[in-house]
Design an enzyme around this catalytic site. Structure first.
Site: not given
Ligand code: ATP
Ligand code: LTN
Length: 334
Positions: A115, A197, A200
């Site tokens: 980050k 992955k 969001k």
């Molecule tokens: P950002 O893009 O803001 O980092 P993110 O979409 O990666 O966000 P997080 O806020 O880091 O999501 O995670 C929220 C929850 O969703 C966590 O428990 C994480 O393990 C799960 N998660 C996020 N992306 C995935 C994915 N692609 N597949 C499965 N689980 C996910």
């Protein structure tokens, strides 16, 4: 233990629109676990400001996330879903734990490195101590289990180390939490680059299916999902695009990959992508309907927010008071 059940804590940041990855990898499991455990699920808005946010947008997203928790099936009378910023004990315990966490430990956190590279113009102290606030979240509720994705494992390890260090000095103050790793196959990848992955914060909206996408958008995104030039629906590491679509299909229908291979044997990618889209639409439909309904019920949502902030505060305060006494803060005069 609370009410004879083990305690579970998890949280999500309101930093974007939730994706199918967040649902399949987190939210759906949270709902499944909410009978077995005494659950606390935070909308961790204090973590969100480690990255600069527009205030109105953050407020709106935090409320939408709260509503999505309920729309996804969490019963706010049972699972305590609440805003982290409404429970001041989080900030107070985080301060204390800061004094029991080493700079060296925090410097090793890969999320901090990632980050700070991404936001080089705003490497603030909050970003550095982010994992300490996360430790406070978990330890305040004496959580036994914490469902997290692989990317958060390092933070959970740190939480355990800090809790253990504190207990070694002061006796048994904190429950040492365990990670709860969900079923494999729940890791959903980007539709545009299946080696990354689904996230969001991805800038390409076609890479992610958002939980509130309408059916046409979901179908279009599935049809356009990047796949190889073959046409056989096979669950193989060599075919990451199709592998991911099979994972999505399985997560939506509860089927096994081998079953899906048989179902689509000789039917081609086009037909399979349509089926994936339809399965996603069907799974999200009830959630979207509940979400629209709940958005209209301001009084109900406000009630949940107020009651659960009080409920979370009561539990959190017990731990905080104990910690304050242990470290030597003067007793309150009553
Ligand atoms: P950002 O893009 O803001 O980092 P993110 O979409 O990666 O966000 P997080 O806020 O880091 O999501 O995670 C929220 C929850 O969703 C966590 O428990 C994480 O393990 C799960 N998660 C996020 N992306 C995935 C994915 N692609 N597949 C499965 N689980 C996910
Ligand atoms: N850092 C986590 C969100 C989070 C969390 C927590 C998860 C904040 N506090 C406590 C589990 C337990 C994330 O970015 N996914």
């Amino acid at each position: 233990m609370i009410n004879g059940k083990k305690v579970l804590f998890s949280g999500m940041q309101a930093t974007g629109n939730l994706t199918l990855g967040n649902y399949a990898g987190a939210l759906k499991n949270w709902v499944a676990l909410s009978d077995e455990y005494e659950c606390y699920y935070g909308v961790v808005d204090m973590h969100s400001i480690t990255i600069r946010q527009d205030p109105a947008t953050l407020r709106q997203r935090a409320r939408n996330l709260m509503i999505l928790y309920i729309a996804a099936g969490l019963d706010p009378e049972k699972a305590c879903i609440y805003y982290q910023s409404h429970v001041s004990a989080h900030a107070e315990l985080a301060w204390i734990l800061n004094c029991y966490t080493y700079m060296g430990e925090l410097s090793r956190m890969t999320q901090f490195k990632d980050k700070s590279a991404k936001h080089a113009d705003n490497i603030n102290a909050g970003l550095f101590t982010y994992p300490v606030l996360m430790a406070a979240d978990i330890l305040l509720y004496q959580a036994d289990v914490v469902p997290v994705g692989a990317d958060q494992m390092q933070h959970l390890e740190l939480t355990r180390d800090v809790a253990q260090r504190f207990n070694n000095i002061y006796g048994d103050v904190f429950t040492i939490p365990e990670a709860y790793i969900g079923k494999s196959g729940a890791r959903i990848m980007s539709l545009q680059d299946p080696t990354k992955k689904m996230s969001k914060s991805d800038e390409n909206p076609n890479a992610s299916i958002y939980l509130l996408d309408d059916p046409d958008t979901i179908m279009r995104k599935c049809k356009r999902a990047v796949t190889d030039s073959d046409s056989q629906v096979l669950y193989s590491e060599d075919k990451p695009g199709i592998h991911n679509l099979i994972d999505i299909y399985c997560a939506m229908t509860g089927k096994q990959p081998a079953e899906v291979e048989r179902e689509f044997d000789g039917r081609g990618y086009g037909e399979f992508k349509m089926a994936v889209g339809e399965a996603v639409v069907a799974q999200l439909k009830p959630l979207q309907e509940r979400y629209a309904q709940l958005q209209k019920d301001k009084a109900y949502i406000d009630g949940v927010i107020k009651n659960n902030a009080e409920r979370a505060s009561r539990t959190a305060m017990k731990t905080l008071r104990k910690v304050q006494r242990k470290v030597g803060f003067p007793d309150r005069i009553r």
